[in-house]
Design a protein around this motif. Structure first.
Motif, PDB file in Angstrom:
ATOM      1  N   VAL B  69       0.835  -1.199   0.000  1.00 46.52           N
ATOM      2  CA  VAL B  69       0.000   0.000   0.000  1.00 46.52           C
ATOM      3  C   VAL B  69       0.877   1.259   0.000  1.00 46.52           C
ATOM      4  N   ASP B  70       1.925   1.226   0.795  1.00 49.18           N
ATOM      5  CA  ASP B  70       2.805   2.396   0.852  1.00 49.18           C
ATOM      6  C   ASP B  70       3.450   2.686  -0.502  1.00 49.18           C
ATOM      7  N   LEU B  71       3.874   1.612  -1.175  1.00 50.13           N
ATOM      8  CA  LEU B  71       4.499   1.807  -2.477  1.00 50.13           C
ATOM      9  C   LEU B  71       3.499   2.383  -3.474  1.00 50.13           C
ATOM     10  N   LEU B  72       2.288   1.827  -3.489  1.00 45.71           N
ATOM     11  CA  LEU B  72       1.270   2.347  -4.410  1.00 45.71           C
ATOM     12  C   LEU B  72       1.001   3.820  -4.131  1.00 45.71           C
ATOM     13  N   ALA B  73       0.868   4.149  -2.859  1.00 44.44           N
ATOM     14  CA  ALA B  73       0.581   5.546  -2.501  1.00 44.44           C
ATOM     15  C   ALA B  73       1.708   6.449  -2.990  1.00 44.44           C
ATOM     16  N   GLU B  74       2.924   5.962  -2.862  1.00 50.82           N
ATOM     17  CA  GLU B  74       4.062   6.777  -3.284  1.00 50.82           C
ATOM     18  C   GLU B  74       4.079   6.956  -4.793  1.00 50.82           C
ATOM     19  N   VAL B  75       3.876   5.848  -5.515  1.00 46.65           N
ATOM     20  CA  VAL B  75       3.923   5.905  -6.981  1.00 46.65           C
ATOM     21  C   VAL B  75       2.825   6.800  -7.536  1.00 46.65           C
ATOM     22  N   PHE B  76       1.606   6.605  -7.040  1.00 38.34           N
ATOM     23  CA  PHE B  76       0.509   7.422  -7.579  1.00 38.34           C
ATOM     24  C   PHE B  76       0.638   8.878  -7.130  1.00 38.34           C
ATOM     25  N   GLY B  77       1.099   9.075  -5.924  1.00 37.47           N
ATOM     26  CA  GLY B  77       1.329  10.434  -5.459  1.00 37.47           C
ATOM     27  C   GLY B  77       2.352  11.145  -6.334  1.00 37.47           C
ATOM     28  N   GLU B  78       3.384  10.420  -6.708  1.00 40.77           N
ATOM     29  CA  GLU B  78       4.419  10.966  -7.587  1.00 40.77           C
ATOM     30  C   GLU B  78       3.837  11.300  -8.959  1.00 40.77           C
ATOM     31  N   LEU B  79       3.046  10.368  -9.495  1.00 41.06           N
ATOM     32  CA  LEU B  79       2.437  10.595 -10.804  1.00 41.06           C
ATOM     33  C   LEU B  79       1.572  11.852 -10.792  1.00 41.06           C
ATOM     34  N   LEU B  80       0.825  12.015  -9.717  1.00 40.73           N
ATOM     35  CA  LEU B  80      -0.103  13.142  -9.644  1.00 40.73           C
ATOM     36  C   LEU B  80       0.571  14.385  -9.075  1.00 40.73           C
ATOM     37  N   GLU B  81       1.839  14.257  -8.753  1.00 45.58           N
ATOM     38  CA  GLU B  81       2.605  15.390  -8.222  1.00 45.58           C
ATOM     39  C   GLU B  81       1.975  15.995  -6.987  1.00 45.58           C
ATOM     40  N   VAL B  82       1.647  15.138  -6.087  1.00 47.90           N
ATOM     41  CA  VAL B  82       0.974  15.566  -4.872  1.00 47.90           C
ATOM     42  C   VAL B  82       1.915  16.351  -3.961  1.00 47.90           C
ATOM     43  N   HIS B  83       3.209  16.235  -4.252  1.00 50.28           N
ATOM     44  CA  HIS B  83       4.180  16.894  -3.373  1.00 50.28           C
ATOM     45  C   HIS B  83       4.103  18.414  -3.453  1.00 50.28           C
ATOM     46  N   SER B  84       3.712  18.919  -4.628  1.00 51.10           N
ATOM     47  CA  SER B  84       3.649  20.370  -4.751  1.00 51.10           C
ATOM     48  C   SER B  84       2.195  20.821  -4.793  1.00 51.10           C
ATOM     49  N   GLU B  85       1.865  21.808  -4.008  1.00 51.49           N
ATOM     50  CA  GLU B  85       0.491  22.289  -3.983  1.00 51.49           C
ATOM     51  C   GLU B  85       0.150  22.996  -5.286  1.00 51.49           C
ATOM     52  N   GLU B  86      -0.995  22.630  -5.849  1.00 49.17           N
ATOM     53  CA  GLU B  86      -1.451  23.270  -7.070  1.00 49.17           C
ATOM     54  C   GLU B  86      -2.342  24.440  -6.682  1.00 49.17           C
ATOM     55  N   GLN B  87      -1.878  25.642  -6.975  1.00 51.50           N
ATOM     56  CA  GLN B  87      -2.663  26.814  -6.638  1.00 51.50           C
ATOM     57  C   GLN B  87      -3.516  27.196  -7.831  1.00 51.50           C
ATOM     58  N   MET B  88      -4.831  27.191  -7.594  1.00 53.07           N
ATOM     59  CA  MET B  88      -5.759  27.372  -8.703  1.00 53.07           C
ATOM     60  C   MET B  88      -6.563  28.651  -8.519  1.00 53.07           C
ATOM     61  N   LEU B  89      -7.107  29.111  -9.626  1.00 50.26           N
ATOM     62  CA  LEU B  89      -8.040  30.231  -9.523  1.00 50.26           C
ATOM     63  C   LEU B  89      -9.400  29.787 -10.031  1.00 50.26           C
ATOM     64  N   LEU B  90     -10.407  30.522  -9.611  1.00 56.15           N
ATOM     65  CA  LEU B  90     -11.774  30.190  -9.992  1.00 56.15           C
ATOM     66  C   LEU B  90     -12.435  31.424 -10.583  1.00 56.15           C
ATOM     67  N   VAL B  91     -13.109  31.241 -11.700  1.00 58.94           N
ATOM     68  CA  VAL B  91     -13.814  32.360 -12.318  1.00 58.94           C
ATOM     69  C   VAL B  91     -15.313  32.098 -12.266  1.00 58.94           C
ATOM     70  N   GLY B  92     -16.044  33.047 -11.759  1.00 60.44           N
ATOM     71  CA  GLY B  92     -17.499  32.919 -11.678  1.00 60.44           C
ATOM     72  C   GLY B  92     -17.929  32.489 -10.284  1.00 60.44           C
ATOM     73  N   CYS B  93     -18.228  33.459  -9.427  1.00 60.30           N
ATOM     74  CA  CYS B  93     -18.506  33.154  -8.020  1.00 60.30           C
ATOM     75  C   CYS B  93     -19.999  33.171  -7.736  1.00 60.30           C
ATOM     76  N   GLY B  94     -20.774  32.621  -8.642  1.00 59.16           N
ATOM     77  CA  GLY B  94     -22.210  32.443  -8.396  1.00 59.16           C
ATOM     78  C   GLY B  94     -22.423  31.270  -7.451  1.00 59.16           C
ATOM     79  N   ASN B  95     -23.549  30.629  -7.577  1.00 62.19           N
ATOM     80  CA  ASN B  95     -23.883  29.551  -6.642  1.00 62.19           C
ATOM     81  C   ASN B  95     -22.859  28.427  -6.654  1.00 62.19           C
ATOM     82  N   LEU B  96     -22.594  27.938  -7.857  1.00 61.13           N
ATOM     83  CA  LEU B  96     -21.688  26.803  -7.940  1.00 61.13           C
ATOM     84  C   LEU B  96     -20.273  27.217  -7.563  1.00 61.13           C
ATOM     85  N   GLY B  97     -19.830  28.344  -8.065  1.00 63.51           N
ATOM     86  CA  GLY B  97     -18.501  28.841  -7.736  1.00 63.51           C
ATOM     87  C   GLY B  97     -18.330  29.010  -6.240  1.00 63.51           C
TER      88      GLY B  97
END
Lengths: 222, 222
Positions: B69-97
DNA sequence: CTGAATATGTGAAATATTTAACAAATAGGC
DNA sequence: GCCTATTTGTTAAATATTTCACATATTCAG
């Protein structure tokens, strides 16, 4: 019975609502005919795929002419049963639930959330966007005959319990935003919308594509 | 560069985040090993498909044992680049936003919406769930270097214009809830989430399945 | 250390989906 | 009405994806 069971591929089924929306928009713009290559640009689906999809529903088109927009709208509307309003319920009136209640598929007169359920005492008895919120424990009293569809916006931990309650009350179609798969009864259709997965998959392909495009640290200009 | 470009199928890519979430949950429950048939029950994907997916990333498993389990978590985490925080922006702050800003992927520490944009004067300058909302016209001033990702919750009519603004400011990955496809620049990855289509497709298959199951008006008991 | 039990990784088959390409059918100008 | 330009519907090929089935590798009990 008018509608026969069609052997449609899953891929085609997922496209029907897209076709429907698009031909409806064309219809409202007064467009009377459309060719598969024009439609292709509007929906981003290859012309051959469109023609093959459409051929499932009989000979809708005419060589050298294209398709009648009105006919397409009628056929897809019939397939999706747009004639009868689908009255749906929503469970979980937190942020996302509230957003969906407020939006309530207003663009589609045939889709309508008519009641909400929650377990939070501060929500029970209130209305959101005019829709009454009931105690989830009273689901069986409030649900109306003919309601088959539910939208679930509860935390993953609550999902299994909520879904079995829904099944016990005659709900057969469920759209849920909690990504945890639950064992469903045979007759129940569940569709999971997993926003985090969608986002992560998007980020993954975005990053992958950058790996190829990135210049390989050129040592010299050449 | 550590990560090589992998030739993964689209189908596999869509499943990586699901695997990642699941093995993370197992890891947090203290589970150390998992077999493909056990994982299959958790994610509702056939064991053979899981094994084939995993084999894309090297020999992760061991015969007669399963996967760490640890190896899988590491491999998939690496693939998804979980190590670096992805800072996102959002456009449209209505209900769903607003719902997405409030939720803000809290379960995933590596995904974070850090600013919102709108054109509504009554929203500009406020914060929602602690996140500042700026005037969309000031996008180029507010956006920070290294931001590549945007979530779009604007009406379909505004979408094309918003997306081209985003592209002009270095955004390359876009998740949008407006179903109208827009022509994107080559480097831009756009993922459409079309709730109405999902719901209509669900209702369609639900109804189809009822057509088969329905008893054919039995004349007599037998 | 040995051997039965287990579970992976994968070649091959099955299934699903998309796309190319074109014969046949229709449209519409003249 | 004829003839050319269109555009469909579909056959066949290509591509994508899932699944079966099993040889092979590893585990672990005794």
């Amino acid at each position: 019975m008018v509608v026969n069971k069609l052997a449609l591929s899953q891929a085609t089924i997922k496209r029907i609502p897209v076709y429907y929306r698009t031909v409806k928009a064309l219809q409202q713009s007064g467009v009377k005919r459309v060719r598969s290559d024009r439609l292709s640009k509007l929906v981003h689906i290859a012309p051959a795929t469109i023609r093959r999809d459409f051929s499932n529903f009989g000979d809708l088109g005419r060589s050298g002419y294209g398709y009648s927009v009105d006919l397409l709208a009628e056929v897809f509307g019939e397939l999706l049963e747009v004639h009868s309003e689908e009255q749906m319920l929503l469970v979980g009136c937190g942020n996302l639930g509230r957003a969906l209640l407020t939006n309530n598929f207003r663009r589609n007169p045939d889709l309508s959330i008519v009641m909400g359920f929650d377990t939070d005492p501060s929500l029970i008895g209130t209305t959101i966007a005019g829709i009454p919120i009931y105690n989830l424990a009273t689901l069986s009293e409030k649900i109306r005959p003919g309601m088959h569809t539910a939208i679930v916006c509860v935390p993953s931990s609550a999902q299994a319990s909520v879904i079995s309650q829904l099944e016990a009350n005659g709900i057969t179609a469920i759209l849920t935003f909690a990504p945890k798969p639950v064992p469903a009864q045979p007759g129940t259709k569940i569709r999971y919308i997993d926003l985090t997965s969608e986002l992560q998959a998007l980020l993954f392909v975005d990053h992958q594509s950058k790996l190829v495009q990135e210049p390989k640290t050129p040592l010299k200009q050449s």
